[in-house]
Design a protein around this motif. Structure first.
Motif, PDB file in Angstrom:
ATOM      1  N   ASN A 434       0.694  -0.774  -0.346  1.00  0.00           N
ATOM      2  CA  ASN A 434      -0.449  -0.473   0.009  1.00  0.00           C
ATOM      3  C   ASN A 434       0.651   1.221  -0.144  1.00  0.00           C
ATOM      4  N   ASN A 435       1.755   0.828  -0.418  1.00  0.00           N
ATOM      5  CA  ASN A 435       2.977   2.372  -0.327  1.00  0.00           C
ATOM      6  C   ASN A 435       3.343   2.907  -1.841  1.00  0.00           C
ATOM      7  N   ALA A 455       0.847   6.772   1.187  1.00  0.00           N
ATOM      8  CA  ALA A 455       0.077   5.261   1.711  1.00  0.00           C
ATOM      9  C   ALA A 455      -1.129   4.853   1.173  1.00  0.00           C
TER      10      ALA A 455
END
Length: 466
Positions: A434-435, A455
């Motif tokens: 999710n980065n 993020a």
């Protein structure tokens, strides 16, 4: 050259307004402790406003020592200053006003018959103050109803309420709605409610208006008569045949004491006798025009905006009723798992898609449109894709649109299809986590302020169906 002269002319009139040289009109705006004296010129006011033309020619205004005297206690000094500045130099700034003041300004310019401003302020409210319009739908609807010139705002409010009836029908003020307005709403074929919900809302309104509790076992004959009278005008507007048998028995038939006996008889016959047709001239079934949006991130307003962008129209070209596209949810990272494999399993080879990601710890949304597909393991070129950025998901006007940069690479490798990536596009890379990151130096899309590293809390992908 002509535009330069117009600017100079506007500046000269603004100086005249500020210096007040040769004024012959004194106007007191506001009331009680909040009164301010304004000085103006009758010839300028007459040219710009029919209201002032009538006031001076018909001698509404008193005249003292050669100066006209007018009093406007219903318009605050702040708003009157804005109006006078517009009259003199044609300039108006609304963005620093809160929604209630914009509406008060609209009412004031309607009274002063400034037609250009009436249209302009309505447009501003519709495009930039939708949240305010949702806060007090009953009061705003009644205010707009009293002003015949507020046509655009009236149509917008009606369409918005019919599209999302809970804005009004679930509000605490719904039961205070005036009968003529409720009648107008119940006549609408596009009121997006189940008919049993329309019926129950009408009953709640009537019982509150008559101050009668919803308990038929405790009603007196006088109570029944009151309810009958309050509902008489609305009964033909309820499409009773669209209410199912269970709801009819438990939520309609129990009120047979005040319902027309022929209606009860016909409805009983309809629900009991097989294959019998309705015996009524009631209005046709309401059209449920609202697309049911399966999303935790966006609302239907976003879809209309996406449709406009996809078809390369201006941002307000489509609304929720005339959009040429349907949006089918293919993937939700919270539901399907936040990984590239799940993304490709749900989204590959589905044709055009649009994806939306929520930036963690904020109200920001970032997304993009892929007119091709996500299948394969290579880069794809297109000039029809785009990125977008909502700095505030709750404010549709915060959207920033980033099409392919025609002056850069004309869509070369605009779509980045890789099995170990999410919906990567141009300089935006979505790794198997999710980065995510965005290379701000990349020029394949116009720069719209996407952060370089962020993020993602959750993201969704929709199939775009023509």
């Amino acid at each position: 050259m002509s535009s330069k002269f117009l600017v100079e002319l506007s500046n000269d009139y603004e100086k005249l307004f500020e210096t007040e040289i040769g004024y012959d009109v004194i106007i007191y705006a506001g009331e009680e402790q909040n009164v301010k004296e304004f000085h103006a010129h009758s010839n300028i006011l007459c040219i710009r406003s029919q209201y002032f033309r009538s006031a001076f020619s018909n001698e509404w205004a008193e005249k003292i020592e050669g100066k006209f005297i007018l009093r406007k206690p219903n318009i605050s000094p702040h708003l009157f200053n804005i109006i006078l500045r517009f009259i003199y130099c044609g300039n108006i700034e609304l963005k620093n006003l809160q929604g209630p003041d914009v509406l008060k300004l609209l009412i004031a310019v309607d009274e002063l018959n400034l037609q250009q401003l009436i249209s302009h302020i309505q447009e501003y409210l519709i495009n930039h103050q939708t949240e305010f319009l949702h806060q007090n739908p009953t009061g705003i609807l009644e205010t707009v109803y009293q002003h015949e010139t507020f046509t655009d705002l009236w149509n917008f409010c009606l369409e918005k309420i019919c599209e999302e009836p809970k804005i009004l029908f679930n509000s605490d003020d719904f039961t205070n709605l005036k009968a003529p307005l409720l009648e107008l709403l119940l006549k609408r074929d596009d009121l997006n409610m189940k008919e049993i919900e329309v019926w129950e809302s009408l009953l709640r309104w009537s019982f509150t208006q008559q101050n009668i509790k919803n308990d038929p076992t405790k009603w007196s004959k006088e109570d029944i008569t009151k309810i009958e009278r309050s509902l008489y005008r609305f009964m033909p507007l309820i499409r009773f045949y669209d209410i199912g048998p269970t709801d009819f028995f438990y939520k309609v038939y129990c009120y047979k004491e005040f319902l027309p006996q022929d209606l009860i008889h016909n409805l009983l016959e309809f629900h009991i006798v097989p294959n019998i047709k309705p015996k009524t001239n009631e209005a046709p079934s309401r059209k449920n025009l609202k697309f049911k949006l399966d999303s935790t991130l966006i609302k239907s307003d976003h879809l209309a905006l996406f449709s406009s962008w996809i078809n390369k129209k201006n941002s307000s070209y489509y609304n929720n009723k005339k959009s040429p596209y349907e949006f089918k949810l293919l993937y939700n990272s919270s539901r399907d798992g936040f990984n590239a494999a799940s993304f490709h399993k749900n989204c590959d080879n589905k044709g055009a898609t649009i994806w939306i990601a929520k930036v963690q710890g904020s109200t920001q949304l970032i997304g993009g449109y892929n007119p091709l597909d996500w299948g394969g393991n290579f880069e794809k070129s297109t000039k029809d894709s785009f990125l977008f950025n909502f700095t505030d998901v709750n404010n549709i006007s915060s959207a920033k649109f980033g099409p392919v940069n025609d002056h850069s690479n004309r869509g070369y490798y605009a779509i980045y299809c890789k099995t170990n990536q999410g919906p990567s596009m141009g300089g935006l890379f979505c790794p198997d986590s999710n980065n995510w990151s965005y290379f701000t130096s990349d020029t394949r899309y116009l720069n719209i302020g996407i952060p370089s590293n962020f993020a993602v809390e959750n993201y969704e992908v929709f199939q775009v169906i023509k």
